[in-house]
Design an enzyme around this catalytic site. Structure first.
Site, PDB file in Angstrom:
ATOM      1  N   HIS A  76      60.849  50.518  42.976  1.00  9.18           N
ATOM      2  CA  HIS A  76      60.653  50.026  44.352  1.00  9.18           C
ATOM      3  C   HIS A  76      61.666  50.681  45.300  1.00  9.18           C
ATOM      4  O   HIS A  76      61.291  51.223  46.349  1.00  9.18           O
ATOM      5  CB  HIS A  76      60.810  48.502  44.367  1.00  9.18           C
ATOM      6  N   GLU A  77      62.917  50.635  44.920  1.00  3.62           N
ATOM      7  CA  GLU A  77      63.961  51.203  45.780  1.00  3.62           C
ATOM      8  C   GLU A  77      63.866  52.725  45.839  1.00  3.62           C
ATOM      9  O   GLU A  77      64.198  53.336  46.857  1.00  3.62           O
ATOM     10  CB  GLU A  77      65.342  50.777  45.273  1.00  3.62           C
ATOM     11  N   HIS A  91      61.611  53.617  48.697  1.00  2.00           N
ATOM     12  CA  HIS A  91      62.335  53.620  49.969  1.00  2.00           C
ATOM     13  C   HIS A  91      63.188  54.884  50.098  1.00  2.00           C
ATOM     14  O   HIS A  91      63.188  55.552  51.138  1.00  2.00           O
ATOM     15  CB  HIS A  91      63.263  52.398  50.047  1.00  2.00           C
TER      16      HIS A  91
END
Length: 405
Positions: free
Chosen positions: A26-27, A30
């Site tokens: 997920h990170e 980003h």
């Protein structure tokens, strides 16, 4: 057989491993999009707390491994904290300092000074990465292992049940549910579980002819070996199929990706259906699970995979398949959760950016601060509620009562 302590340790270890992997992806979503737009990043961390290992690369980014394996985060330059909440009071000062040190225009390297569409894409990249991960895992499993499709053939009809009242007979083959074609019996179960009190239309094949039936599921409480005590919709049907009915299918690369996307969409659709029914009062909130419930489910699945075949090779394969499939499902859940329009979550940021794009000015600092506080309170309340559900479903109170009696 594993002892109780062994099962607890497996539950915790496997859950932390899967959770950390999912949040890291997920990170990473980003991070990669932010770097593509030239955003200055201070830190990419896996885990929280004091660093047990770290390295700063030539771009000034600290890659950190924290001692507490509960996920991770990306910290953009200018963030107030690891949640990427901007320090609104300090942004003007940050702009002045950056311009003074590096010249006019240098502030454009910072996330909070990027165009709103770039900030929105950076924020959305996290949940999108979760969905891509799920699709990829499903696709790899469908290509490497395949899937067994079991026709939804009726093997048992409980007396006095909604299925009996509807006219189901042993041997019926369910081909459609609410107008949707059925390839596997699990699709029937999923639909019935989330349709308590709502008539469900079935098309069955009986003696070579289609027959239309309607049954209304009733809510029943059951003890699920994975999730604990749950309340789900049932109509009193037992599905079964002979070995000759089962088809094992392995997909090619393109079809596997399509099926992976369909599987991901089905999970999201089931989640939306449940939330919609919850909002209209047709479902209770007792199906929400927090970390305890997810850890217990992870441990139960892992233990079952370990005990299914004691041979080292088969055990390793079962364990890998179990954890990767579970990672796909949890990844969808985390991606979906982060898209909810709650401040401090990615969806809340996107909501603010949507306002900024339409109004041509950002949401006021005071309103954002109030929103973040309300969002934190809402998330804390949700976690307490989910944890309470977990404690009840896992019979913790009964267990503790036995200890003191």
């Amino acid at each position: 057989m594993l002892g109780v302590l062994g099962q607890v340790l497996i539950s915790i270890a496997s859950f932390l491993l899967v959770l950390t992997f999912i949040v890291t992806i997920h990170e990473l979503g980003h991070f990669l999009v932010a770097r593509a737009f030239g955003v200055k990043v201070d830190r990419f961390a896996v885990g929280f707390g004091k660093a047990v290992a770290s390295h700063t690369d030539r771009h000034g980014i600290e890659w950190r491994l924290g001692w507490l394996p509960l996920g991770g985060y990306v910290k953009f330059s200018g963030d107030l904290d690891a949640s990427s909440v901007p320090d609104r009071a300090g942004l003007d000062e940050l702009r002045r300092r950056v311009v003074a040190e590096r010249g006019p225009g240098a502030e454009r390297d910072y996330f909070h000074f990027k165009p709103v569409w770039q900030r929105a894409l950076i924020v959305a990249a996290g949940p999108i990465a979760n969905f891509i991960l799920a699709i990829t895992i499903f696709a790899v499993v469908f290509m490497a292992v395949g899937v067994s499709l079991r026709p939804a053939r009726v093997a048992q009809v409980q007396e006095g049940s909604p299925a009996a009242a509807a006219g189901f007979q042993v041997g019926d083959l369910i081909t459609e549910v609410n107008g949707k074609a059925i390839k596997d019996g699990s699709a029937v179960t999923r639909t019935v579980m989330l349709s308590t009190g709502d008539p469900v239309r079935f098309t069955v094949e009986r003696a070579g002819r289609p027959v239309e039936l309607v049954a209304t599921p009733e809510r029943r409480e059951e003890n699920d070996p994975i999730a604990g005590r749950v309340k789900v919709g049932r109509i009193g049907l037992g599905l079964g199929s002979s070995a000759g009915d089962v088809r094992h299918v392995r997909y090619g690369p393109v079809d596997a990706v399509v099926e992976g996307a369909r599987q991901t969409a089905d999970v999201i659709g089931s989640t939306l259906t449940y939330l919609g029914r919850l909002a209209t009062g047709r479902e209770s909130g007792d199906q929400f699970s927090g970390p305890l419930g997810m850890a217990k489910a992870t441990g139960s699945l892992t233990t079952a995979a370990v005990e299914a075949n004691p041979a080292p090779g088969a055990m390793a394969i079962n364990l890998i398949l179990t954890l990767t499939t579970l990672a796909a499902i949890l990844s969808i859940g985390i991606g979906f959760l982060n898209l909810l329009p709650i401040p401090v979550l990615d969806g809340g940021h996107l909501l603010f950016y949507g306002y900024e794009a339409v109004a041509k000015q950002p949401v006021s600092a005071r309103f954002q601060e109030m929103g973040y506080r309300a969002g934190l309170a809402l998330l804390a309340g949700f976690m307490l509620f989910a944890t309470w559900n977990d404690l009840q479903k896992l019979n913790i109170f009964q267990f503790l009562g036995g200890l003191v009696s």
